[in-house]
Design an enzyme around this catalytic site. Structure first.
Site, PDB file in Angstrom:
ATOM      1  N   GLY A   1       0.818  -1.212   0.000  1.00  0.00           N
ATOM      2  CA  GLY A   1       0.000   0.000   0.000  1.00  0.00           C
ATOM      3  C   GLY A   1       0.851   1.260   0.000  1.00  0.00           C
ATOM      4  O   GLY A   1       0.561   2.215  -0.732  1.00  0.00           O
TER       5      GLY A   1
ATOM      6  N   SER B   1      -2.014 -13.620  -4.450  1.00  0.00           N
ATOM      7  CA  SER B   1      -0.668 -14.141  -4.215  1.00  0.00           C
ATOM      8  C   SER B   1      -0.443 -15.363  -5.108  1.00  0.00           C
ATOM      9  O   SER B   1      -1.389 -16.076  -5.442  1.00  0.00           O
ATOM     10  CB  SER B   1      -0.561 -14.575  -2.760  1.00  0.00           C
ATOM     11  OG  SER B   1       0.513 -15.464  -2.582  1.00  0.00           O
ATOM     12  N   SER B   2       0.824 -15.609  -5.437  1.00  0.00           N
ATOM     13  CA  SER B   2       1.136 -16.763  -6.284  1.00  0.00           C
ATOM     14  C   SER B   2       0.858 -18.089  -5.566  1.00  0.00           C
ATOM     15  O   SER B   2       0.834 -19.142  -6.209  1.00  0.00           O
ATOM     16  CB  SER B   2       2.598 -16.716  -6.734  1.00  0.00           C
ATOM     17  OG  SER B   2       3.459 -16.700  -5.617  1.00  0.00           O
ATOM     18  N   CYS B   3       0.618 -18.057  -4.246  1.00  0.00           N
ATOM     19  CA  CYS B   3       0.352 -19.320  -3.531  1.00  0.00           C
ATOM     20  C   CYS B   3      -1.051 -19.846  -3.814  1.00  0.00           C
ATOM     21  O   CYS B   3      -1.407 -20.913  -3.321  1.00  0.00           O
ATOM     22  CB  CYS B   3       0.607 -19.173  -2.047  1.00  0.00           C
ATOM     23  SG  CYS B   3      -0.585 -18.133  -1.221  1.00  0.00           S
TER      24      CYS B   3
ATOM     25  N   TYR C   1      -4.263 -19.165   3.712  1.00  0.00           N
ATOM     26  CA  TYR C   1      -4.113 -17.878   3.016  1.00  0.00           C
ATOM     27  C   TYR C   1      -4.540 -18.021   1.555  1.00  0.00           C
ATOM     28  O   TYR C   1      -5.259 -17.171   1.007  1.00  0.00           O
ATOM     29  CB  TYR C   1      -2.649 -17.442   3.113  1.00  0.00           C
ATOM     30  CG  TYR C   1      -2.341 -16.116   2.494  1.00  0.00           C
ATOM     31  CD1 TYR C   1      -2.818 -14.933   3.040  1.00  0.00           C
ATOM     32  CD2 TYR C   1      -1.526 -16.024   1.360  1.00  0.00           C
ATOM     33  CE1 TYR C   1      -2.506 -13.699   2.476  1.00  0.00           C
ATOM     34  CE2 TYR C   1      -1.206 -14.800   0.792  1.00  0.00           C
ATOM     35  CZ  TYR C   1      -1.707 -13.641   1.354  1.00  0.00           C
ATOM     36  OH  TYR C   1      -1.396 -12.430   0.793  1.00  0.00           O
TER      37      TYR C   1
ATOM     38  N   LYS D   1      -7.473 -16.073  -0.648  1.00  0.00           N
ATOM     39  CA  LYS D   1      -7.159 -15.282  -1.841  1.00  0.00           C
ATOM     40  C   LYS D   1      -7.887 -15.819  -3.075  1.00  0.00           C
ATOM     41  O   LYS D   1      -8.295 -15.049  -3.948  1.00  0.00           O
ATOM     42  CB  LYS D   1      -5.639 -15.240  -2.056  1.00  0.00           C
ATOM     43  CG  LYS D   1      -4.927 -14.356  -1.029  1.00  0.00           C
ATOM     44  CD  LYS D   1      -5.440 -12.914  -1.142  1.00  0.00           C
ATOM     45  CE  LYS D   1      -4.787 -11.935  -0.207  1.00  0.00           C
ATOM     46  NZ  LYS D   1      -5.377 -10.583  -0.288  1.00  0.00           N
TER      47      LYS D   1
ATOM     48  N   HIS E   1       8.752 -12.827   5.840  1.00  0.00           N
ATOM     49  CA  HIS E   1       9.119 -13.600   4.648  1.00  0.00           C
ATOM     50  C   HIS E   1      10.637 -13.751   4.602  1.00  0.00           C
ATOM     51  O   HIS E   1      11.365 -13.129   5.381  1.00  0.00           O
ATOM     52  CB  HIS E   1       8.625 -12.882   3.387  1.00  0.00           C
ATOM     53  CG  HIS E   1       7.137 -12.949   3.217  1.00  0.00           C
ATOM     54  ND1 HIS E   1       6.313 -11.900   3.509  1.00  0.00           N
ATOM     55  CD2 HIS E   1       6.335 -13.956   2.791  1.00  0.00           C
ATOM     56  CE1 HIS E   1       5.061 -12.243   3.278  1.00  0.00           C
ATOM     57  NE2 HIS E   1       5.046 -13.487   2.831  1.00  0.00           N
TER      58      HIS E   1
HETATM   59  O1  GFB Z   1       9.345 -16.192   2.243  1.00  0.00           O
HETATM   60  P1  GFB Z   1       8.806 -17.447   2.780  1.00  0.00           P
HETATM   61  O2  GFB Z   1       8.397 -17.451   4.205  1.00  0.00           O
HETATM   62  O3  GFB Z   1       7.591 -17.758   1.838  1.00  0.00           O
HETATM   63  O4  GFB Z   1       9.882 -18.637   2.612  1.00  0.00           O
HETATM   64  P2  GFB Z   1       6.925 -18.933   0.990  1.00  0.00           P
HETATM   65  C1  GFB Z   1      10.478 -18.938   1.380  1.00  0.00           C
HETATM   66  C2  GFB Z   1      11.516 -20.029   1.541  1.00  0.00           C
HETATM   67  O5  GFB Z   1      12.636 -19.482   2.255  1.00  0.00           O
HETATM   68  C3  GFB Z   1      11.089 -21.265   2.317  1.00  0.00           C
HETATM   69  C4  GFB Z   1      13.046 -20.375   3.284  1.00  0.00           C
HETATM   70  O6  GFB Z   1      11.634 -22.412   1.700  1.00  0.00           O
HETATM   71  C5  GFB Z   1      11.744 -21.052   3.690  1.00  0.00           C
HETATM   72  O7  GFB Z   1      12.014 -22.271   4.369  1.00  0.00           O
HETATM   73  N1  GFB Z   1      13.715 -19.604   4.329  1.00  0.00           N
HETATM   74  C6  GFB Z   1      15.044 -19.712   4.674  1.00  0.00           C
HETATM   75  C7  GFB Z   1      13.164 -18.691   5.153  1.00  0.00           C
HETATM   76  N2  GFB Z   1      15.338 -18.915   5.702  1.00  0.00           N
HETATM   77  C8  GFB Z   1      14.187 -18.244   6.017  1.00  0.00           C
HETATM   78  C9  GFB Z   1      13.867 -17.257   6.991  1.00  0.00           C
HETATM   79  O8  GFB Z   1      14.689 -16.821   7.792  1.00  0.00           O
HETATM   80  N3  GFB Z   1      12.587 -16.789   7.008  1.00  0.00           N
HETATM   81  C10 GFB Z   1      11.628 -17.253   6.126  1.00  0.00           C
HETATM   82  N4  GFB Z   1      10.391 -16.740   6.191  1.00  0.00           N
HETATM   83  N5  GFB Z   1      11.907 -18.211   5.213  1.00  0.00           N
HETATM   84  C11 GFB Z   1       4.823 -17.628   1.729  1.00  0.00           C
HETATM   85  C12 GFB Z   1       3.416 -17.993   2.082  1.00  0.00           C
HETATM   86  O9  GFB Z   1       5.438 -18.812   1.394  1.00  0.00           O
HETATM   87  O10 GFB Z   1       4.890 -16.794   0.599  1.00  0.00           O
HETATM   88  C13 GFB Z   1       2.485 -16.871   2.006  1.00  0.00           C
HETATM   89  O11 GFB Z   1       3.401 -18.663   3.323  1.00  0.00           O
HETATM   90  C14 GFB Z   1       2.693 -15.955   0.830  1.00  0.00           C
HETATM   91  O12 GFB Z   1       1.201 -17.384   1.955  1.00  0.00           O
HETATM   92  C15 GFB Z   1       4.148 -15.662   0.588  1.00  0.00           C
HETATM   93  O13 GFB Z   1       2.146 -16.500  -0.334  1.00  0.00           O
HETATM   94  C16 GFB Z   1       4.397 -14.883  -0.674  1.00  0.00           C
HETATM   95  O14 GFB Z   1       7.159 -18.575  -0.437  1.00  0.00           O
HETATM   96  O15 GFB Z   1       7.323 -20.305   1.363  1.00  0.00           O
END
Ligand code: GFB
Length: 314
Positions: A15, A106-108, A135, A139, A178
């Site tokens: 936003g 979202s792409s998910c 989520y 969406k 993320h």
């Molecule tokens: O960004 P992330 O949480 O989103 O994780 P997703 C992406 C990848 O990064 C996964 C790895 O394989 C995680 O295991 N990763 C490595 C980490 N280190 C880290 C860290 O320190 N933090 C996080 N967060 N990840 C989300 C969805 O999925 O994407 C939502 O849960 C949404 O719904 C969003 O769609 C865009 O791509 O896995």
């Protein structure tokens, strides 16, 4: 006279980028409300607000968002909040005579094992990734709600499905964020504290596509100029990298020289989700910010927010 554009969720990462883009172009008169002024989860308040402000156009950038751990730990919150936001904003917009609404998803929303790159028509062709099913369902419902209002009532309610986003105004919570803000924060702190190693979650092998948030804002303003857009269009960068490669890029960006190790207790999520953006590109839009430049911008924004005591951590 300029059209009045309500940006729902204008204080979030997406936003606030939209607000910057709208002010820069001067194309619309922005209509904004902070969370204190308007609780978007309160349907009567949303109806009153829309009746009073009567915007011409709405961009739906309000969402409960989070990374993989947050999504899998709080599925009820992700499903409830995002469903209620969708029903409240879409219906109140229709009732108040809004002619055009752009819903952001979202792409998910696509199946866990969709063909890569993922075309729009992969929607609802297979089971979803478990870590973000709640989520994704909300969406998908929002996208279908817009398509249904368009079909039944002739209003131009359409959607954009962005890939994983990052940039200024991100959330840096160590567990809820993320991957990019999570790693920027962790590598930056490791450098400051001279730690010998940094752990990244999962196996490091999943691949992700990343789009700088200002590119999404430019895509949204572009989509609003299309006369007859499809019900939904993918918005992506066009290439992806592995999480291990991303971690090395983040380490380079912040100047961290220690080791990168894997925390295999944490989930990987979907193995790959690269969007097919050929439909959007054919309409004349392309992203501008390459990942290595975007990481530098995101790191600068992180340092600036930290120095000002305004780092978002929730
Ligand atoms: O960004 P992330 O949480 O989103 O994780 P997703 C992406 C990848 O990064 C996964 C790895 O394989 C995680 O295991 N990763 C490595 C980490 N280190 C880290 C860290 O320190 N933090 C996080 N967060 N990840 C989300 C969805 O999925 O994407 C939502 O849960 C949404 O719904 C969003 O769609 C865009 O791509 O896995």
């Amino acid at each position: 006279m300029k059209k009045r554009l309500f940006i729902a969720g204008h204080t979030g990462m997406v936003g606030s980028s939209l607000v910057r883009a709208v002010l820069r172009t001067g194309a619309y008169e922005p209509v904004l409300a902070t969370r204190r002024e308007l609780d978007l989860l309160d349907s009567s308040a949303v109806v009153r607000f829309m009746e009073e402000k009567r915007p011409d156009i709405v961009i739906f950038a309000a969402a409960k968002v989070g990374g993989i751990l947050s999504n899998s730990t709080f599925p009820a919150d992700f499903l409830y909040d995002n469903l209620v936001l969708a029903t409240n904003i879409v219906h109140a917009s229709f009732q108040a005579g809004v002619q055009r609404l752009l819903f952001l998803g979202s792409s998910c929303i696509y199946p866990k094992f969709a063909p890569q790159p993922i075309p729009e028509n992969a929607l609802l062709t297979g089971a979803l990734e478990e870590t973000n099913e709640a989520y994704a369902i909300a969406k998908i419902a929002g996208l279908k709600l817009c398509a249904a209002y368009r079909k039944q009532h002739g209003v131009l309610f359409h959607s954009a499905m962005p890939t994983n986003l990052y940039g200024e105004g991100d959330n840096y919570h160590p567990n809820h964020s993320h991957v990019i803000p999570g790693l920027l924060h962790r590598f930056h702190s490791a450098k400051e504290n001279r730690l010998p190693e940094v752990a990244i979650w999962g196996s490091g092998t999943p691949r992700r596509e990343f789009l700088y948030v200002d590119d999404l804002a430019s895509a949204c303003l572009h989509l609003l100029t299309l006369e007859n857009p499809p019900d939904w269009l993918n918005v992506g960068y066009g290439s992806d990298i592995s999480i291990l490669e991303l971690a090395s890029a983040v380490a380079r960006t912040v100047g961290y020289e220690g080791r990168i190790v894997l925390d295999s207790e944490k989930p990987d999520g979907t193995p790959r989700k690269l969007l097919d953006t050929s439909l959007l590109r054919a309409t004349g839009w392309a992203p501008k910010v390459a990942l290595e430049d975007g990481l530098v911008l995101a790191h600068k924004a992180y340092e600036k927010a930290k120095a000002a005591g305004q780092l978002r951590v929730h």
